[in-house]
Scaffold this motif. Structure first.
Motif, PDB file in Angstrom:
ATOM      1  N   ALA A 141      -5.695   5.686  -8.644  1.00 26.71           N
ATOM      2  CA  ALA A 141      -6.163   4.437  -8.931  1.00 26.71           C
ATOM      3  C   ALA A 141      -5.604   3.300  -8.070  1.00 26.71           C
ATOM      4  O   ALA A 141      -5.990   3.085  -6.958  1.00 26.71           O
ATOM      5  CB  ALA A 141      -7.513   3.941 -10.107  1.00 26.71           C
ATOM      6  N   PHE A 142      -4.471   3.170  -8.404  1.00 22.98           N
ATOM      7  CA  PHE A 142      -3.414   2.619  -8.109  1.00 22.98           C
ATOM      8  C   PHE A 142      -3.192   3.483  -6.490  1.00 22.98           C
ATOM      9  O   PHE A 142      -2.490   2.770  -5.252  1.00 22.98           O
ATOM     10  CB  PHE A 142      -1.751   2.412  -9.321  1.00 22.98           C
ATOM     11  N   LYS A 143      -2.837   4.512  -6.559  1.00 19.22           N
ATOM     12  CA  LYS A 143      -2.502   4.892  -4.674  1.00 19.22           C
ATOM     13  C   LYS A 143      -3.241   4.842  -3.838  1.00 19.22           C
ATOM     14  O   LYS A 143      -2.756   4.264  -3.176  1.00 19.22           O
ATOM     15  CB  LYS A 143      -2.349   6.402  -5.285  1.00 19.22           C
ATOM     16  N   LEU A 144      -4.979   4.737  -4.368  1.00 15.73           N
ATOM     17  CA  LEU A 144      -6.035   4.567  -3.744  1.00 15.73           C
ATOM     18  C   LEU A 144      -5.620   3.374  -3.353  1.00 15.73           C
ATOM     19  O   LEU A 144      -6.469   3.381  -2.312  1.00 15.73           O
ATOM     20  CB  LEU A 144      -7.030   5.011  -4.453  1.00 15.73           C
ATOM     21  N   PHE A 145      -5.885   2.289  -4.613  1.00 11.20           N
ATOM     22  CA  PHE A 145      -5.487   1.090  -4.112  1.00 11.20           C
ATOM     23  C   PHE A 145      -4.407   0.782  -2.971  1.00 11.20           C
ATOM     24  O   PHE A 145      -4.862  -0.399  -1.851  1.00 11.20           O
ATOM     25  CB  PHE A 145      -5.927  -0.004  -5.238  1.00 11.20           C
ATOM     26  N   ALA A 146      -2.980   0.681  -2.631  1.00 12.56           N
ATOM     27  CA  ALA A 146      -2.606   1.316  -2.679  1.00 12.56           C
ATOM     28  C   ALA A 146      -3.161   1.383  -1.257  1.00 12.56           C
ATOM     29  O   ALA A 146      -2.570   0.205  -0.074  1.00 12.56           O
ATOM     30  CB  ALA A 146      -0.619   1.654  -3.128  1.00 12.56           C
ATOM     31  N   GLY A 147      -3.097   2.731  -0.580  1.00 12.47           N
ATOM     32  CA  GLY A 147      -3.775   3.021   0.603  1.00 12.47           C
ATOM     33  C   GLY A 147      -4.818   2.248   1.508  1.00 12.47           C
ATOM     34  O   GLY A 147      -4.520   1.799   2.444  1.00 12.47           O
ATOM     35  N   LEU A 148      -5.584   1.725  -0.128  1.00 10.63           N
ATOM     36  CA  LEU A 148      -6.177   0.882   1.132  1.00 10.63           C
ATOM     37  C   LEU A 148      -5.807  -0.710   1.500  1.00 10.63           C
ATOM     38  O   LEU A 148      -5.988  -0.655   2.918  1.00 10.63           O
ATOM     39  CB  LEU A 148      -7.682   0.230  -0.129  1.00 10.63           C
ATOM     40  N   ILE A 149      -4.838  -1.173   1.015  1.00  8.99           N
ATOM     41  CA  ILE A 149      -4.285  -1.937   1.400  1.00  8.99           C
ATOM     42  C   ILE A 149      -3.264  -1.765   2.594  1.00  8.99           C
ATOM     43  O   ILE A 149      -3.793  -2.592   4.303  1.00  8.99           O
ATOM     44  CB  ILE A 149      -2.796  -2.535   0.527  1.00  8.99           C
ATOM     45  N   CYS A 150      -2.833  -0.974   2.838  1.00 10.71           N
ATOM     46  CA  CYS A 150      -1.980   0.050   4.043  1.00 10.71           C
ATOM     47  C   CYS A 150      -3.201   0.082   5.124  1.00 10.71           C
ATOM     48  O   CYS A 150      -3.245  -0.615   6.420  1.00 10.71           O
ATOM     49  CB  CYS A 150      -1.376   1.328   4.005  1.00 10.71           C
ATOM     50  N   PHE A 151      -4.042   0.195   4.834  1.00 10.41           N
ATOM     51  CA  PHE A 151      -5.172   0.547   6.283  1.00 10.41           C
ATOM     52  C   PHE A 151      -5.502  -0.337   6.624  1.00 10.41           C
ATOM     53  O   PHE A 151      -6.156  -0.438   7.556  1.00 10.41           O
ATOM     54  CB  PHE A 151      -6.016   1.540   5.317  1.00 10.41           C
ATOM     55  N   VAL A 152      -6.335  -2.002   5.886  1.00  7.73           N
ATOM     56  CA  VAL A 152      -6.714  -2.636   6.327  1.00  7.73           C
ATOM     57  C   VAL A 152      -4.751  -3.704   7.279  1.00  7.73           C
ATOM     58  O   VAL A 152      -5.785  -4.310   8.261  1.00  7.73           O
ATOM     59  CB  VAL A 152      -6.887  -3.385   5.164  1.00  7.73           C
ATOM     60  N   THR A 153      -4.379  -3.323   6.276  1.00  2.22           N
ATOM     61  CA  THR A 153      -2.927  -3.956   6.845  1.00  2.22           C
ATOM     62  C   THR A 153      -2.851  -3.437   8.807  1.00  2.22           C
ATOM     63  O   THR A 153      -2.425  -3.976   9.392  1.00  2.22           O
ATOM     64  CB  THR A 153      -1.934  -4.201   6.630  1.00  2.22           C
ATOM     65  N   GLY A 154      -2.745  -1.905   9.131  1.00  3.49           N
ATOM     66  CA  GLY A 154      -3.001  -1.545  10.005  1.00  3.49           C
ATOM     67  C   GLY A 154      -3.963  -1.385  10.553  1.00  3.49           C
ATOM     68  O   GLY A 154      -3.730  -1.868  11.784  1.00  3.49           O
ATOM     69  N   ALA A 155      -5.434  -1.520   9.937  1.00  2.00           N
ATOM     70  CA  ALA A 155      -6.635  -1.791  11.143  1.00  2.00           C
ATOM     71  C   ALA A 155      -6.106  -3.281  12.114  1.00  2.00           C
ATOM     72  O   ALA A 155      -6.331  -3.621  13.139  1.00  2.00           O
ATOM     73  CB  ALA A 155      -7.479  -1.718  10.142  1.00  2.00           C
ATOM     74  N   PHE A 156      -5.842  -4.080  10.896  1.00  2.00           N
ATOM     75  CA  PHE A 156      -5.238  -5.914  11.653  1.00  2.00           C
ATOM     76  C   PHE A 156      -4.103  -5.513  12.276  1.00  2.00           C
ATOM     77  O   PHE A 156      -4.373  -5.848  13.990  1.00  2.00           O
ATOM     78  CB  PHE A 156      -4.710  -6.393  10.954  1.00  2.00           C
ATOM     79  N   LEU A 157      -3.435  -4.412  12.757  1.00  2.00           N
ATOM     80  CA  LEU A 157      -2.649  -4.723  13.259  1.00  2.00           C
ATOM     81  C   LEU A 157      -2.939  -4.104  14.796  1.00  2.00           C
ATOM     82  O   LEU A 157      -2.652  -4.298  15.884  1.00  2.00           O
ATOM     83  CB  LEU A 157      -1.699  -3.613  13.372  1.00  2.00           C
ATOM     84  N   LEU A 158      -3.696  -2.651  14.572  1.00  2.00           N
ATOM     85  CA  LEU A 158      -4.120  -1.912  15.646  1.00  2.00           C
ATOM     86  C   LEU A 158      -5.106  -3.011  16.217  1.00  2.00           C
ATOM     87  O   LEU A 158      -5.371  -2.546  17.813  1.00  2.00           O
ATOM     88  CB  LEU A 158      -5.085  -0.753  15.124  1.00  2.00           C
TER      89      LEU A 158
END
Lengths: 126, 345
Positions: free
Chosen positions: B91-108
């Motif tokens: 669960a924590f890994k998926l949550f961390a993945g979500l954080i990274c995904f959102v940050t990446g989407a903002f950067l993109l």
């Protein structure tokens, strides 16, 4: 789609950085975190180098060629040197910080006999 | 859009790099992860060569693919290779993945604001950098613009970066170094886990590295001295010099190397490099100029003002090379011997 192809490097920069960030956040193993940090760093370096790259340009070491002379170079034919220098020192400092990170991990391993974050936390609370 | 604006090889390499990076993070065996990470760095080095950043590629080949892989090995040697998590915490890994995904989407989302890859008229390439490309030869007679900006135009920054390497080395000493004679703590787990060193088992490796080391060192000296005219300089040459001694540590014995390069010598020489760099700067002040303004060294160094800058760059690069070389050796020995300076990889 055309924009995606024109700017593919930035897309990859973001993916690399986020891979490194995910590794630093989610991996349990301290060595994996260090590798993730190094990957994050190469993402940033890739950003700087690719933003300074020029199509059909030469390396930033001046030579005599048909289009430009030694004393009067054609600016568009020489890759941007500034971004490269920033990153050159960043790589060397990066390996020094990687060394510090590994030394800290090794010290933690000496005391807890593990690289696993959960086990270390369990040892601390015991 | 008649011709493709990007380099096809680069695209291929970039995708490969991403695969290697993900593989390195997914590996359970840390030794394998370190090797894949070395391959990752080497591919990065190819990418930078194709983008025209030869000095960066050289540094990456020496540092990323070479020395940092050895550092990870040295740590693993003292601790063990397996990295199997006891509880995966999905669960924590998926949550961390979500954080990274959102940050990446903002950067993109800022993607459309960036200039195209390889655009020579982008703001980065057309505002400041033409000055250095046009004036390097006139100011210093050095064709390698990277070396000039590194050691001359931007000397302050390089001085402090060298100091950072020096400080990192000191930090590692203070974290790991223990005096084996005085230390009461016995650490049997470290002694038993790696296979014991057998001096008779690697004749071929020892003889091969015995032959290779002098050539490596001559090449490194060439890299430092010829950095004005070709890719290279103090950082790269220093790392190669350090790597040659690290090779001796690995193929022979740590004690064999420490007989020649004692801890005291290594520490003194690490600080000597920064001292040389700072002294060159101070000499400029004494001669009546600004700190690290090499032009005023004209009366001491041969040639006109531009050649004075060129020669001062060489002095500075030698200082950088010495600091980087002995920092790498010091960091490696600390990591490999767990701070006890008695045996290693």
């Amino acid at each position: 789609m055309e924009e995606f192809i024109d700017k593919f490097n930035y897309v990859l920069v973001v993916i690399l950085m986020m891979t490194g960030l995910w590794s630093m956040l989610a991996q349990n193993n301290l060595i994996k975190k260090c590798i993730g940090m190094a990957i994050f760093q190469t993402g940033i370096i890739l950003f700087f180098i690719s933003i300074g790259a020029k199509n059909n340009a030469l390396i930033p070491i001046l030579t005599e060629t048909a289009n430009h002379t030694y004393n009067d170079p054609n600016v568009n034919e020489v890759t941007n040197p500034l971004t490269q220098i920033l990153m050159l020192t960043a790589i060397v400092v990066g390996v020094a910080t990687l060394g510090v990170g590994l030394a800290l991990a090794q010290k933690v391993h000496q005391q807890n006999d593990s690289f696993d974050e959960d086990e270390i936390l369990n040892n601390q609370t015991k | 859009m008649a011709e493709l604006p990007i380099w096809q090889y680069d695209t291929l390499f970039l995708i490969l790099v991403l695969l290697f990076g993900i593989t390195a993070l997914a590996m359970q065996n840390l030794m394998a992860a370190a090797i894949v990470f070395g391959a990752y760095s080497f591919l990065m080095c190819l990418i930078w060569t194709t983008m025209g950043a030869v000095d960066v590629a050289f540094t990456e080949a020496a540092v990323g693919a070479g020395v940092s892989t050895v550092f990870i090995f040295a740590t693993i040697y003292n601790t063990g290779v397996c990295a199997k998590p006891k509880n995966p915490r999905l669960a924590f890994k998926l949550f961390a993945g979500l954080i990274c995904f959102v940050t990446g989407a903002f950067l993109l989302s800022a993607l459309s604001d960036f200039p195209n890859w390889g655009d020579p008229y982008s703001p980065v390439n057309s505002t400041i950098s033409p000055y250095y490309i046009e004036n390097t030869i006139r100011d210093t007679h050095v064709p390698n613009i990277v070396t000039t900006v590194l050691a001359d135009y931007r000397g302050f920054d390089t001085l402090l970066e060298t100091a950072v390497v020096f400080i990192a080395c000191i930090a590692i000493y203070s974290i790991l170094r223990v005096d084996a004679a005085k230390s009461k703590v016995v650490e049997p787990d470290i002694v038993t886990s790696p296979p014991a060193y057998d001096p008779t088992d690697s004749l071929i490796i020892r003889q091969a590295s015995r032959i290779m080391v002098p050539f490596m060192q001559i090449f490194a000296l060439y890299v430092i001295a010829h950095g004005h005219y070709s890719p290279g300089g103090g950082f790269q040459g220093g790392v190669i010099l350090g790597a040659s001694i690290i090779l001796l540590c690995i193929s022979f014995d740590l004690k064999y190397v420490l007989r020649q390069w004692t801890e005291k010598k290594i520490m003194i020489l690490t600080s000597l490099g920064v001292l040389i760099f700072a002294t060159v700067g101070l000499a400029c002040v004494i001669m009546g100029g600004e700190y690290l303004n090499y032009e005023v060294l004209d009366p001491i160094l041969p040639g006109d003002k531009a050649y004075a800058r060129s020669h001062a760059i060489l002095l500075v690069e030698i200082g950088v090379g010495i600091t980087v070389m002995f920092s790498m050796i010091g960091i490696y020995i600390n990591l490999a011997s767990n701070g006890r300076f008695d045996r290693g990889l």
